[in-house]
Scaffold this active site. Structure first.
Site, short mmCIF file in Angstrom:
data_model
loop_
_atom_site.label_atom_id
_atom_site.label_comp_id
_atom_site.label_asym_id
_atom_site.label_seq_id
_atom_site.Cartn_x
_atom_site.Cartn_y
_atom_site.Cartn_z
N LYS A 106 10.84 39.15 33.95
CA LYS A 106 11.52 39.34 35.24
C LYS A 106 10.57 39.01 36.38
CE LYS A 106 14.66 43.17 34.04
NZ LYS A 106 15.07 44.51 34.48
N ASP A 122 18.09 45.75 37.93
CA ASP A 122 18.53 46.21 36.62
C ASP A 122 19.46 45.15 36.06
OD1 ASP A 122 18.12 48.57 34.87
OD2 ASP A 122 20.30 48.43 34.76
N SER A 123 19.31 44.86 34.79
CA SER A 123 20.11 43.78 34.22
C SER A 123 20.49 44.11 32.79
CB SER A 123 19.34 42.46 34.29
OG SER A 123 18.03 42.63 33.82
N ASP A 183 17.32 35.69 25.69
CA ASP A 183 17.34 34.26 26.06
C ASP A 183 17.52 33.31 24.88
OD1 ASP A 183 17.25 34.59 28.79
OD2 ASP A 183 15.08 34.32 28.95
N ARG A 223 19.99 36.64 37.46
CA ARG A 223 18.93 37.23 38.30
C ARG A 223 18.77 36.43 39.59
NH1 ARG A 223 16.07 37.64 34.60
NH2 ARG A 223 16.72 39.77 34.26
P1 IMP Z 1 16.37 46.75 32.25
O1 IMP Z 1 16.90 46.02 33.43
O2 IMP Z 1 14.94 47.10 32.39
O3 IMP Z 1 17.25 47.90 31.87
O4 IMP Z 1 16.38 45.77 31.00
C1 IMP Z 1 17.36 44.82 30.84
C2 IMP Z 1 17.26 44.19 29.47
O5 IMP Z 1 18.32 43.23 29.40
C3 IMP Z 1 15.98 43.42 29.25
O6 IMP Z 1 14.99 44.17 28.62
C4 IMP Z 1 16.46 42.29 28.35
O7 IMP Z 1 16.48 42.71 27.03
C5 IMP Z 1 17.88 42.04 28.82
N1 IMP Z 1 17.90 40.96 29.83
C6 IMP Z 1 18.12 41.09 31.17
N2 IMP Z 1 18.02 39.91 31.77
C7 IMP Z 1 17.70 39.03 30.83
C8 IMP Z 1 17.43 37.63 30.85
O8 IMP Z 1 17.41 36.96 31.89
N3 IMP Z 1 17.16 37.07 29.67
C9 IMP Z 1 17.12 37.76 28.50
N4 IMP Z 1 17.35 39.06 28.41
C10 IMP Z 1 17.63 39.70 29.57
#
Ligand code: IMP
Length: 202
Positions: free
Chosen positions: A12, A76-77, A154, A186
């Site tokens: 990130k 957060d994603s 990914d 993102r």
């Molecule tokens: P958090 O936002 O820290 O709760 O974690 C989000 C999780 O979603 C990450 O650890 C990844 O496993 C997954 N994730 C979020 N964005 C991406 C991305 O752009 N590529 C791959 N996995 C993602």
């Protein structure tokens, strides 16, 4: 402009640097005394709620070190599989840690639809107010792990846009960060945040 990004996720951080640096932002990981601060992630149903909880805690941390006028970014994603009702969604980090991409591929073996999406919700504290943004990247799971770029899910995901153009069916793991950025959830979230920031500063 100095911008602290409160994240422990190197992938990130790299993407935020790639998106913001050309615009004159110096994006650095937010650390206090050399340590990434502990954040309590509440068990919420939406990414927006988690991002809000993160920025609230982040602002308090900035205050605690007398830097509340600095800019702070949180995000957060998650990865949402349509046929599983959006699972793993807000549990994406946990599920990946427990079963990895291999486990996810086993899980989706018998699913009728492989449609899925990445989603992100970002908040930026500009030292005065909070700017919010969100982004979605719709696409499909592929049937094997492909590529070494990026992070998380990914290597098992291709955006619909790839299926419709020259980079036909490649995963995010198989392309450079600059290509992923053209489609990424993102980047969309960060663009919205920037738009809001520009609207208030202009
Ligand atoms: P958090 O936002 O820290 O709760 O974690 C989000 C999780 O979603 C990450 O650890 C990844 O496993 C997954 N994730 C979020 N964005 C991406 C991305 O752009 N590529 C791959 N996995 C993602």
């Amino acid at each position: 402009m100095q911008l602290w990004f409160m994240t422990g996720n190197k992938g990130k951080l790299l993407e935020a640097k790639h998106a913001f640096s050309p615009l004159g932002f110096n994006v650095e990981q937010f650390v206090i005394n050399g340590t990434i601060p502990e954040i309590i992630e509440p068990q919420c149903d939406t990414l927006e709620e988690v991002a809000d909880a993160k920025i609230t805690q982040g602002i308090e941390l900035l205050k605690s070190i007398g830097k509340e006028s600095d800019a702070l970014l949180v995000e957060d994603s998650g990865f949402f599989i349509d046929a599983l009702g959006g699972f793993p969604g807000v549990y994406s980090a946990y599920v990946l840690e427990k079963i990895g991409c291999e486990g996810v591929l086993k899980l989706i073996n018998s699913l009728e639809s492989l449609n899925a999406s990445f989603r992100a919700s970002a908040c930026l504290w500009d030292g005065n107010i909070i700017h919010r943004g969100s982004g979605i990247c719709p696409g499909k799971l592929v049937d094997s792990i492909r590529g070494v770029n990026g992070f998380g899910y990914d290597p098992i995901f291709t955006p619909f846009d790839y299926l419709n153009n020259s980079i036909n069916g490649l995963t995010f793991g198989e392309v450079e960060i600059g290509i992923k950025e053209n489609f990424s959830h993102r980047k969309k979230a960060l663009d919205e945040v920037l738009l809001s920031l520009n609207n208030t500063t202009n």
